[in-house]
Design a protein around this motif. Structure first.
Motif, PDB file in Angstrom:
ATOM      1  N   THR A   4       0.824  -1.205   0.000  1.00 31.91           N
ATOM      2  CA  THR A   4       0.000   0.000   0.000  1.00 31.91           C
ATOM      3  C   THR A   4       0.866   1.265   0.000  1.00 31.91           C
ATOM      4  OG1 THR A   4      -0.152   0.191   2.396  1.00 31.91           O
ATOM      5  CG2 THR A   4      -1.811  -1.210   1.288  1.00 31.91           C
ATOM      6  N   PRO A   5       0.324   2.349  -0.519  1.00 34.01           N
ATOM      7  CA  PRO A   5       1.060   3.623  -0.485  1.00 34.01           C
ATOM      8  C   PRO A   5       1.414   4.051   0.943  1.00 34.01           C
ATOM      9  CG  PRO A   5      -0.778   3.780  -2.011  1.00 34.01           C
ATOM     10  CD  PRO A   5      -0.925   2.466  -1.289  1.00 34.01           C
ATOM     11  N   GLN A   6       0.569   3.722   1.915  1.00 38.55           N
ATOM     12  CA  GLN A   6       0.852   4.087   3.310  1.00 38.55           C
ATOM     13  C   GLN A   6       2.112   3.381   3.822  1.00 38.55           C
ATOM     14  OE1 GLN A   6      -2.100   2.982   2.166  1.00 38.55           O
ATOM     15  NE2 GLN A   6      -3.509   4.674   2.485  1.00 38.55           N
ATOM     16  N   VAL A   7       2.313   2.147   3.402  1.00 43.61           N
ATOM     17  CA  VAL A   7       3.529   1.429   3.801  1.00 43.61           C
ATOM     18  C   VAL A   7       4.748   2.131   3.224  1.00 43.61           C
ATOM     19  CG1 VAL A   7       4.822  -0.731   3.554  1.00 43.61           C
ATOM     20  CG2 VAL A   7       2.396  -0.800   4.132  1.00 43.61           C
ATOM     21  N   PHE A   8       4.686   2.485   1.946  1.00 45.15           N
ATOM     22  CA  PHE A   8       5.815   3.190   1.336  1.00 45.15           C
ATOM     23  C   PHE A   8       6.045   4.547   1.993  1.00 45.15           C
ATOM     24  CE2 PHE A   8       5.202   0.432  -2.550  1.00 45.15           C
ATOM     25  CZ  PHE A   8       6.418  -0.217  -2.419  1.00 45.15           C
ATOM     26  N   ASP A   9       4.990   5.233   2.398  1.00 39.14           N
ATOM     27  CA  ASP A   9       5.143   6.512   3.094  1.00 39.14           C
ATOM     28  C   ASP A   9       5.886   6.334   4.412  1.00 39.14           C
ATOM     29  OD1 ASP A   9       3.791   7.811   1.044  1.00 39.14           O
ATOM     30  OD2 ASP A   9       1.888   7.924   2.146  1.00 39.14           O
ATOM     31  N   GLU A  10       5.508   5.299   5.160  1.00 38.58           N
ATOM     32  CA  GLU A  10       6.191   5.042   6.429  1.00 38.58           C
ATOM     33  C   GLU A  10       7.636   4.642   6.197  1.00 38.58           C
ATOM     34  OE1 GLU A  10       5.787   2.677  10.679  1.00 38.58           O
ATOM     35  OE2 GLU A  10       4.311   2.239   9.104  1.00 38.58           O
ATOM     36  N   VAL A  11       7.875   3.799   5.205  1.00 39.55           N
ATOM     37  CA  VAL A  11       9.244   3.374   4.881  1.00 39.55           C
ATOM     38  C   VAL A  11      10.086   4.587   4.493  1.00 39.55           C
ATOM     39  CG1 VAL A  11      10.630   2.078   3.207  1.00 39.55           C
ATOM     40  CG2 VAL A  11       8.649   1.003   4.292  1.00 39.55           C
ATOM     41  N   ARG A  12       9.537   5.479   3.700  1.00 38.03           N
ATOM     42  CA  ARG A  12      10.250   6.688   3.275  1.00 38.03           C
ATOM     43  C   ARG A  12      10.673   7.508   4.501  1.00 38.03           C
ATOM     44  NH1 ARG A  12       6.764   7.944   0.076  1.00 38.03           N
ATOM     45  NH2 ARG A  12       7.709   7.191  -1.829  1.00 38.03           N
ATOM     46  N   ALA A  13       9.772   7.688   5.448  1.00 36.62           N
ATOM     47  CA  ALA A  13      10.080   8.449   6.663  1.00 36.62           C
ATOM     48  C   ALA A  13      11.146   7.740   7.501  1.00 36.62           C
ATOM     49  CB  ALA A  13       8.812   8.665   7.482  1.00 36.62           C
ATOM     50  N   LEU A  14      11.044   6.432   7.593  1.00 37.04           N
ATOM     51  CA  LEU A  14      12.030   5.667   8.377  1.00 37.04           C
ATOM     52  C   LEU A  14      13.409   5.741   7.743  1.00 37.04           C
ATOM     53  CD1 LEU A  14       9.822   2.594   9.256  1.00 37.04           C
ATOM     54  CD2 LEU A  14      10.682   4.317  10.860  1.00 37.04           C
ATOM     55  N   LEU A  15      13.468   5.624   6.420  1.00 35.63           N
ATOM     56  CA  LEU A  15      14.756   5.692   5.736  1.00 35.63           C
ATOM     57  C   LEU A  15      15.425   7.045   5.977  1.00 35.63           C
ATOM     58  CD1 LEU A  15      13.914   3.890   2.381  1.00 35.63           C
ATOM     59  CD2 LEU A  15      15.362   3.037   4.246  1.00 35.63           C
ATOM     60  N   ALA A  16      14.629   8.101   6.039  1.00 36.58           N
ATOM     61  CA  ALA A  16      15.176   9.427   6.309  1.00 36.58           C
ATOM     62  C   ALA A  16      15.729   9.529   7.731  1.00 36.58           C
ATOM     63  CB  ALA A  16      14.101  10.487   6.079  1.00 36.58           C
ATOM     64  N   ALA A  17      15.202   8.734   8.640  1.00 37.48           N
ATOM     65  CA  ALA A  17      15.613   8.790  10.046  1.00 37.48           C
ATOM     66  C   ALA A  17      16.807   7.898  10.361  1.00 37.48           C
ATOM     67  CB  ALA A  17      14.439   8.390  10.938  1.00 37.48           C
TER      68      ALA A  17
END
Length: 105
Positions: free
Chosen positions: A38-51
């Motif tokens: 889902t797009p929500q999973v990719f959104d969370e992954v994107r935020a985590l990768l930035a952190a």
């Protein structure tokens, strides 16, 4: 690298045994779930990768790495390989995911 280390940079940041192992054999799922991430999973992954800064793995990066590993395991247990789907759907995430989640030799 010691013989018991898995070779994932993500697991090195977290510490301990492999954090990406799903605990099941390939092919032993009933196949009843959706095959898309889902797009929500990719959104969370994107935020985590930035952190997650592998060069400075502080407590914030470790907690992000733990959460990313949880997501990767959950998706894999549902036969959704996050990296494979990212290559098709979110290619900008691929370099960071590969760096963290592909075994280094």
């Amino acid at each position: 690298m010691a013989h018991d280390e898995c070779g994932h940079l993500l697991c090195e940041i977290i510490g301990g045994p492999c954090s990406l192992a799903t605990g099941r054999s390939r092919g032993c799922t009933p196949g009843l779930t959706s095959r898309t991430v889902t797009p929500q999973v990719f959104d969370e992954v994107r935020a985590l990768l930035a952190a997650i800064d592998p060069e400075q793995p502080d407590e914030y990066a470790r907690s992000g790495a733990v959460r990313l590993a949880e997501i990767i395991r959950r998706e894999a247990r549902e036969d959704r390989r996050l990296l494979v789907h990212a290559r098709n759907d979110e290619p900008e995430l691929v370099p960071a995911l590969e760096r963290l989640c592909v075994r280094r030799r």
